[in-house]
Design an enzyme around this catalytic site. Sequence first.
Site, PDB file in Angstrom:
ATOM      1  N   SER A   6       0.836  -1.293   0.194  1.00 39.00           N
ATOM      2  CA  SER A   6      -0.226  -0.030   0.006  1.00 39.00           C
ATOM      3  C   SER A   6       0.951   1.110   0.039  1.00 39.00           C
ATOM      4  CB  SER A   6      -0.863   0.119   1.340  1.00 39.00           C
ATOM      5  OG  SER A   6      -1.460   1.210   1.489  1.00 39.00           O
ATOM      6  N   HIS A  31      -1.056  -1.054  -4.552  1.00 42.30           N
ATOM      7  CA  HIS A  31      -2.513  -0.924  -3.941  1.00 42.30           C
ATOM      8  C   HIS A  31      -2.467   0.831  -3.597  1.00 42.30           C
ATOM      9  CE1 HIS A  31      -5.860  -1.808  -1.545  1.00 42.30           C
ATOM     10  NE2 HIS A  31      -5.581  -0.994  -0.623  1.00 42.30           N
ATOM     11  N   ASP A  33      -4.719   3.441  -2.006  1.00 44.80           N
ATOM     12  CA  ASP A  33      -5.781   3.987  -1.115  1.00 44.80           C
ATOM     13  C   ASP A  33      -6.586   5.207  -1.353  1.00 44.80           C
ATOM     14  OD1 ASP A  33      -6.134   1.504   0.692  1.00 44.80           O
ATOM     15  OD2 ASP A  33      -3.990   1.964   1.166  1.00 44.80           O
ATOM     16  N   MET A  35      -9.204   8.039  -0.300  1.00 46.72           N
ATOM     17  CA  MET A  35     -10.058   8.269   0.839  1.00 46.72           C
ATOM     18  C   MET A  35     -10.472   9.616   0.699  1.00 46.72           C
ATOM     19  SD  MET A  35      -7.821   6.830   4.116  1.00 46.72           S
ATOM     20  CE  MET A  35      -7.029   5.457   4.112  1.00 46.72           C
ATOM     21  N   HIS A  64      -8.158   1.135  -4.280  1.00 52.63           N
ATOM     22  CA  HIS A  64      -9.054   1.059  -3.209  1.00 52.63           C
ATOM     23  C   HIS A  64      -9.944   2.272  -2.733  1.00 52.63           C
ATOM     24  CE1 HIS A  64      -9.647  -0.278   1.259  1.00 52.63           C
ATOM     25  NE2 HIS A  64     -10.741  -0.216   0.828  1.00 52.63           N
ATOM     26  N   MET A  66     -12.252   4.474  -0.692  1.00 52.21           N
ATOM     27  CA  MET A  66     -12.975   4.634   0.525  1.00 52.21           C
ATOM     28  C   MET A  66     -13.709   5.957   0.578  1.00 52.21           C
ATOM     29  SD  MET A  66      -9.875   3.036   2.802  1.00 52.21           S
ATOM     30  CE  MET A  66      -8.954   3.203   1.538  1.00 52.21           C
ATOM     31  N   MET A 135     -11.589  -6.195   4.627  1.00 58.87           N
ATOM     32  CA  MET A 135     -10.745  -5.300   5.713  1.00 58.87           C
ATOM     33  C   MET A 135     -10.537  -6.016   7.084  1.00 58.87           C
ATOM     34  SD  MET A 135     -10.192  -2.780   3.799  1.00 58.87           S
ATOM     35  CE  MET A 135      -9.218  -1.857   5.048  1.00 58.87           C
ATOM     36  N   PHE A 141      -6.748   4.191   7.854  1.00 59.74           N
ATOM     37  CA  PHE A 141      -5.293   4.426   8.182  1.00 59.74           C
ATOM     38  C   PHE A 141      -4.544   3.333   8.030  1.00 59.74           C
ATOM     39  CE2 PHE A 141      -8.404   7.248  10.647  1.00 59.74           C
ATOM     40  CZ  PHE A 141      -7.773   8.494  10.270  1.00 59.74           C
ATOM     41  N   ASP A 173      -6.842  -6.822   3.442  1.00 60.09           N
ATOM     42  CA  ASP A 173      -6.126  -5.661   3.764  1.00 60.09           C
ATOM     43  C   ASP A 173      -6.267  -4.873   5.133  1.00 60.09           C
ATOM     44  OD1 ASP A 173      -5.080  -2.785   3.409  1.00 60.09           O
ATOM     45  OD2 ASP A 173      -6.911  -2.274   2.113  1.00 60.09           O
ATOM     46  N   GLY A 175      -3.000  -4.523   8.581  1.00 58.98           N
ATOM     47  CA  GLY A 175      -2.272  -5.390   9.586  1.00 58.98           C
ATOM     48  C   GLY A 175      -1.670  -6.343   9.298  1.00 58.98           C
ATOM     49  N   GLY A 195       1.144  -2.535   3.887  1.00 56.27           N
ATOM     50  CA  GLY A 195       1.749  -1.010   3.878  1.00 56.27           C
ATOM     51  C   GLY A 195       2.788  -0.844   4.882  1.00 56.27           C
TER      52      GLY A 195
HETATM   53  C1  DX5 Z   1      -6.538   1.198   5.292  1.00 59.48           C
HETATM   54  C2  DX5 Z   1      -5.897   1.008   4.125  1.00 59.48           C
HETATM   55  C3  DX5 Z   1      -4.943   0.078   3.948  1.00 59.48           C
HETATM   56  C4  DX5 Z   1      -3.706   0.224   4.753  1.00 59.48           C
HETATM   57  C5  DX5 Z   1      -2.945  -0.813   5.028  1.00 59.48           C
HETATM   58  O1  DX5 Z   1      -7.799   2.061   5.434  1.00 59.48           O
HETATM   59  O2  DX5 Z   1      -7.177   0.326   3.275  1.00 59.48           O
HETATM   60  O3  DX5 Z   1      -4.638  -0.512   2.405  1.00 59.48           O
HETATM   61  O4  DX5 Z   1      -2.699   1.151   3.991  1.00 59.48           O
HETATM   62  O5  DX5 Z   1      -1.932  -0.521   5.893  1.00 59.48           O
HETATM   63  P1  DX5 Z   1      -1.055  -1.542   6.923  1.00 59.48           P
HETATM   64  O6  DX5 Z   1      -0.749  -2.583   6.148  1.00 59.48           O
HETATM   65  O7  DX5 Z   1      -0.064  -0.709   7.465  1.00 59.48           O
HETATM   66  O8  DX5 Z   1      -2.367  -1.658   7.791  1.00 59.48           O
HETATM   67 ZN    ZN Z   2      -6.575  -0.223   1.189  1.00 57.77          ZN
END
Ligand code: DX5
Ligand code: ZN
Length: 213
Positions: A6, A31, A33, A35, A64, A66, A135, A141, A173, A175, A195
């Site tokens: 990410s 990936h 993100d 938002m 992705h 959001m 998710m 975040f 996606d 953690g 990420g």
């Molecule tokens: C969260 C995002 C993820 C995030 C993952 O809303 O969709 O893609 O960047 O980051 P990590 O791998 O650090 O949880």
């Molecule tokens: Zn994502």
Amino acid sequence: MLVAPSVLSADFGNLQRDVEAICNDGCDLVHVDVMDGHFVPNLTIGPVVVSAIAKCATKPLDIHLMVENNTFFVELFAPLKPEYISFHIEEEKHPHRLIQKIRSYGIKPAIVLNPHTPPECIEYLLEDLDMVLLMSVNPGFGGQSFIPSVLKKAKKLNELRNKINPNCLIEVDGGVSDKNIHALKDAGVDVVVAGSYVFKHASKKKAIESLQI
Ligand code: DX5
Ligand code: ZN
């Protein structure tokens, strides 16, 4: 297991360097993100920055969304020809119509489920999807802790897609690290987003390889 780092965890002052690095280090997808500050309490990047990422990425983009107004954003990002565009089922009244719209651009449609959303709610959409993204954190975040109940959900979704559409991939996606990658694999997951694990690792290449099991 395919790996999609990410870009949210990249150094935005050195975005080109970081995007080129993950591509050279063997990632499978990039990936991205998006938002909007409404669907989630964070605001990230729009088409200007995503098109800069698309220019220097040598791997396909996995966008992705959001956001609140999915159709508007699909139209905005379609010209960048990502491999996937995923949107949240919680924010879409007409998911089937939007899937058709994404496909009409030659882009693979994917649906995202928040941690509380059951996989059964997309049973009748599965045959039209190329991927379902689960998710494993609350969206918004990077750097949050993995929610373990996603493993149970992935197993359920794996059964459903094996019955209805075995070509539909399962992506997780949030953690993701070397600590949970084997459990994710066992649950039937095909693609992981990572990420902070990739970008904070001393070697991005080693981090990516440790997830490609
Ligand atoms: C969260 C995002 C993820 C995030 C993952 O809303 O969709 O893609 O960047 O980051 P990590 O791998 O650090 O949880
Ligand atoms: Zn994502």
